[in-house]
Design a protein around this motif. Structure first.
Motif, short mmCIF file in Angstrom:
data_model
loop_
_atom_site.label_atom_id
_atom_site.label_comp_id
_atom_site.label_asym_id
_atom_site.label_seq_id
_atom_site.Cartn_x
_atom_site.Cartn_y
_atom_site.Cartn_z
N GLU A 19 0.83 -1.21 0.00
CA GLU A 19 0.00 0.00 0.00
C GLU A 19 0.86 1.26 0.00
OE1 GLU A 19 -2.69 -0.38 3.36
OE2 GLU A 19 -4.31 -0.87 1.94
N LEU A 20 1.93 1.21 0.78
CA LEU A 20 2.83 2.36 0.87
C LEU A 20 3.50 2.64 -0.48
CD1 LEU A 20 4.38 4.51 2.43
CD2 LEU A 20 5.91 2.73 3.27
N LEU A 21 3.96 1.58 -1.14
CA LEU A 21 4.64 1.75 -2.43
C LEU A 21 3.68 2.22 -3.51
CD1 LEU A 21 7.01 -1.35 -2.41
CD2 LEU A 21 7.60 1.04 -1.99
N GLU A 22 2.43 1.76 -3.45
CA GLU A 22 1.43 2.23 -4.41
C GLU A 22 1.19 3.73 -4.23
OE1 GLU A 22 -0.84 2.37 -7.56
OE2 GLU A 22 0.24 0.57 -6.93
N ALA A 23 1.11 4.17 -2.98
CA ALA A 23 0.96 5.60 -2.71
C ALA A 23 2.19 6.37 -3.17
CB ALA A 23 0.74 5.81 -1.20
N ALA A 24 3.35 5.79 -2.95
CA ALA A 24 4.60 6.44 -3.37
C ALA A 24 4.64 6.61 -4.89
CB ALA A 24 5.80 5.61 -2.90
N ARG A 25 4.19 5.61 -5.63
CA ARG A 25 4.18 5.72 -7.09
C ARG A 25 3.30 6.89 -7.54
NH1 ARG A 25 3.48 -0.06 -6.55
NH2 ARG A 25 5.50 -1.07 -6.82
N ARG A 26 2.16 7.06 -6.88
CA ARG A 26 1.27 8.16 -7.24
C ARG A 26 1.94 9.51 -6.98
NH1 ARG A 26 -2.52 4.96 -4.39
NH2 ARG A 26 -2.61 6.48 -2.68
N VAL A 27 2.62 9.61 -5.85
CA VAL A 27 3.27 10.87 -5.49
C VAL A 27 4.45 11.16 -6.41
CG1 VAL A 27 4.55 12.10 -3.68
CG2 VAL A 27 2.53 10.74 -3.08
N PHE A 28 5.29 10.16 -6.63
CA PHE A 28 6.44 10.36 -7.51
C PHE A 28 6.01 10.68 -8.94
CE2 PHE A 28 8.88 7.57 -4.40
CZ PHE A 28 9.67 8.61 -3.93
N ALA A 29 4.94 10.03 -9.40
CA ALA A 29 4.44 10.28 -10.75
C ALA A 29 3.93 11.70 -10.89
CB ALA A 29 3.32 9.29 -11.09
N ILE A 62 12.59 4.39 -0.88
CA ILE A 62 11.19 4.19 -1.28
C ILE A 62 11.06 4.23 -2.80
CG2 ILE A 62 8.84 5.09 -1.13
CD1 ILE A 62 9.65 6.39 1.54
N TYR A 63 11.72 5.21 -3.39
CA TYR A 63 11.65 5.40 -4.84
C TYR A 63 12.13 4.16 -5.59
CZ TYR A 63 12.68 7.40 -9.45
OH TYR A 63 12.75 7.65 -10.80
N TRP A 64 13.30 3.68 -5.22
CA TRP A 64 13.85 2.53 -5.95
C TRP A 64 13.06 1.25 -5.68
CZ3 TRP A 64 16.25 3.38 -10.05
CH2 TRP A 64 17.11 4.48 -10.17
N GLU A 65 12.52 1.14 -4.48
CA GLU A 65 11.72 -0.05 -4.19
C GLU A 65 10.42 -0.02 -4.99
OE1 GLU A 65 11.03 -3.76 -2.53
OE2 GLU A 65 12.84 -2.51 -2.60
N ALA A 66 9.81 1.17 -5.11
CA ALA A 66 8.59 1.33 -5.90
C ALA A 66 8.85 1.01 -7.36
CB ALA A 66 8.05 2.75 -5.75
N LEU A 67 10.00 1.43 -7.85
CA LEU A 67 10.37 1.18 -9.25
C LEU A 67 10.73 -0.28 -9.47
CD1 LEU A 67 10.91 2.48 -12.03
CD2 LEU A 67 13.25 2.90 -11.28
N ARG A 68 11.52 -0.83 -8.55
CA ARG A 68 11.98 -2.21 -8.69
C ARG A 68 10.82 -3.20 -8.75
NH1 ARG A 68 12.13 -6.48 -5.87
NH2 ARG A 68 11.29 -5.40 -4.04
N LYS A 111 5.10 6.48 -15.47
CA LYS A 111 5.72 7.81 -15.43
C LYS A 111 7.08 7.76 -14.75
CE LYS A 111 1.36 10.41 -15.37
NZ LYS A 111 0.46 11.29 -14.57
N ILE A 112 7.17 6.97 -13.68
CA ILE A 112 8.46 6.82 -12.99
C ILE A 112 9.42 6.02 -13.86
CG2 ILE A 112 9.59 6.02 -10.88
CD1 ILE A 112 6.83 6.03 -9.55
N TYR A 113 8.92 4.94 -14.42
CA TYR A 113 9.71 4.07 -15.28
C TYR A 113 10.30 4.85 -16.45
CZ TYR A 113 10.40 -0.07 -18.36
OH TYR A 113 10.89 -1.04 -19.19
N THR A 171 7.59 0.43 -28.75
CA THR A 171 6.51 0.07 -27.82
C THR A 171 6.38 1.13 -26.73
OG1 THR A 171 6.89 -2.29 -28.23
CG2 THR A 171 5.65 -1.69 -26.25
N ARG A 172 7.51 1.52 -26.17
CA ARG A 172 7.49 2.53 -25.11
C ARG A 172 7.00 3.88 -25.64
NH1 ARG A 172 12.22 1.89 -23.81
NH2 ARG A 172 13.21 3.77 -24.59
N ALA A 173 7.38 4.22 -26.88
CA ALA A 173 6.95 5.49 -27.48
C ALA A 173 5.43 5.53 -27.64
CB ALA A 173 7.63 5.68 -28.83
N MET A 174 4.84 4.40 -28.03
CA MET A 174 3.39 4.36 -28.19
C MET A 174 2.68 4.50 -26.84
SD MET A 174 0.71 4.34 -29.95
CE MET A 174 1.23 3.96 -31.64
N ILE A 175 3.25 3.90 -25.82
CA ILE A 175 2.68 4.04 -24.48
C ILE A 175 2.73 5.51 -24.05
CG2 ILE A 175 2.93 3.39 -22.04
CD1 ILE A 175 4.24 0.76 -23.10
#
Length: 205
Positions: A19-29, A62-68, A111-113, A171-175
């Motif tokens: 839950e924490l990492l999901e929230a972190a992804r939203r904030v970092f994004a 937190i950032y790297w764990e959310a990304l990893r 967005k983070i990726y 593929t990434r460009a289309m996303i």
């Protein structure tokens, strides 16, 4: 009831960190790494700031764990779908489809990726080695598919490494187009477009 092989404490910890990492992804994004704060992450997760530090020592961790976690899930799902497909054509379509569906459903993560690819050029020393290894594992997966297809004469002679990178980049460009609202097609139409563009370019050499 605890999951088999895990204690109740371990199960609770996994749930809370997810839950924490999901929230972190939203904030970092939304804010980017530098403008994001642990306070904002804690607020988004609905927990006290001090609780964040029970699980992670710093914003960077937190950032790297959310990304990893996201990249590992993406790499695993991509590998499974590609290996389950039979022909080279189906494997390439599976790669494109899995990546696009996954990242379409997890836009905050994407967005983070995506931001890390910019860091590879501007701040290569700051980019996690784990991030690079996971990304390159997907490239190697494509290379093995292409090399096997060339070996079996399903494809003509081509630069396997360059083709793998081009396929992943397209593929990434289309996303990115979809994320920015620039694409006018449906998800299925965009998957078909990327596949056709790649396949027509390599299948008739």
């Amino acid at each position: 009831m605890p999951v088999k092989g895990k204690s109740k404490k371990e199960v609770v910890t996994e749930f809370r960190t997810a839950e924490l990492l999901e929230a972190a992804r939203r904030v970092f994004a939304a804010k980017g790494f530098h403008d994001a704060t642990v306070d904002a992450i804690a607020e988004a997760a609905g927990i006290a700031k001090g609780t964040v530090y029970v699980y992670y020592r710093s914003k960077s961790e937190i950032y790297w764990e959310a990304l990893r976690g996201g990249i590992e899930d993406l790499a695993e799902q991509t590998k499974k779908s590609v290996e389950a497909a039979k022909s080279a054509e189906d494997k390439i379509r599976a790669f494109i489809s899995t990546q696009m569906v996954f990242l379409e459903e997890r836009r905050d993560f994407f967005k983070i990726y995506f931001s890390e690819f910019g860091n590879v050029l501007t701040h290569p020393a700051q980019v996690s080695r784990h991030f690079q290894e996971l990304y390159l594992s997907q490239i190697r997966l494509l290379e093995s598919v292409l090399a096997e297809a060339v070996k079996k004469k399903a494809l003509g002679k081509l630069r396997v490494d360059a083709t793998a990178y081009a396929l992943a980049d397209l593929t990434r460009a289309m996303i990115t187009q979809r994320l920015l609202g620039w694409s006018k097609g449906s998800l299925r139409e965009d998957i078909d477009f990327v596949f056709a563009l790649i396949w027509k370019g390599i299948a008739h050499r």
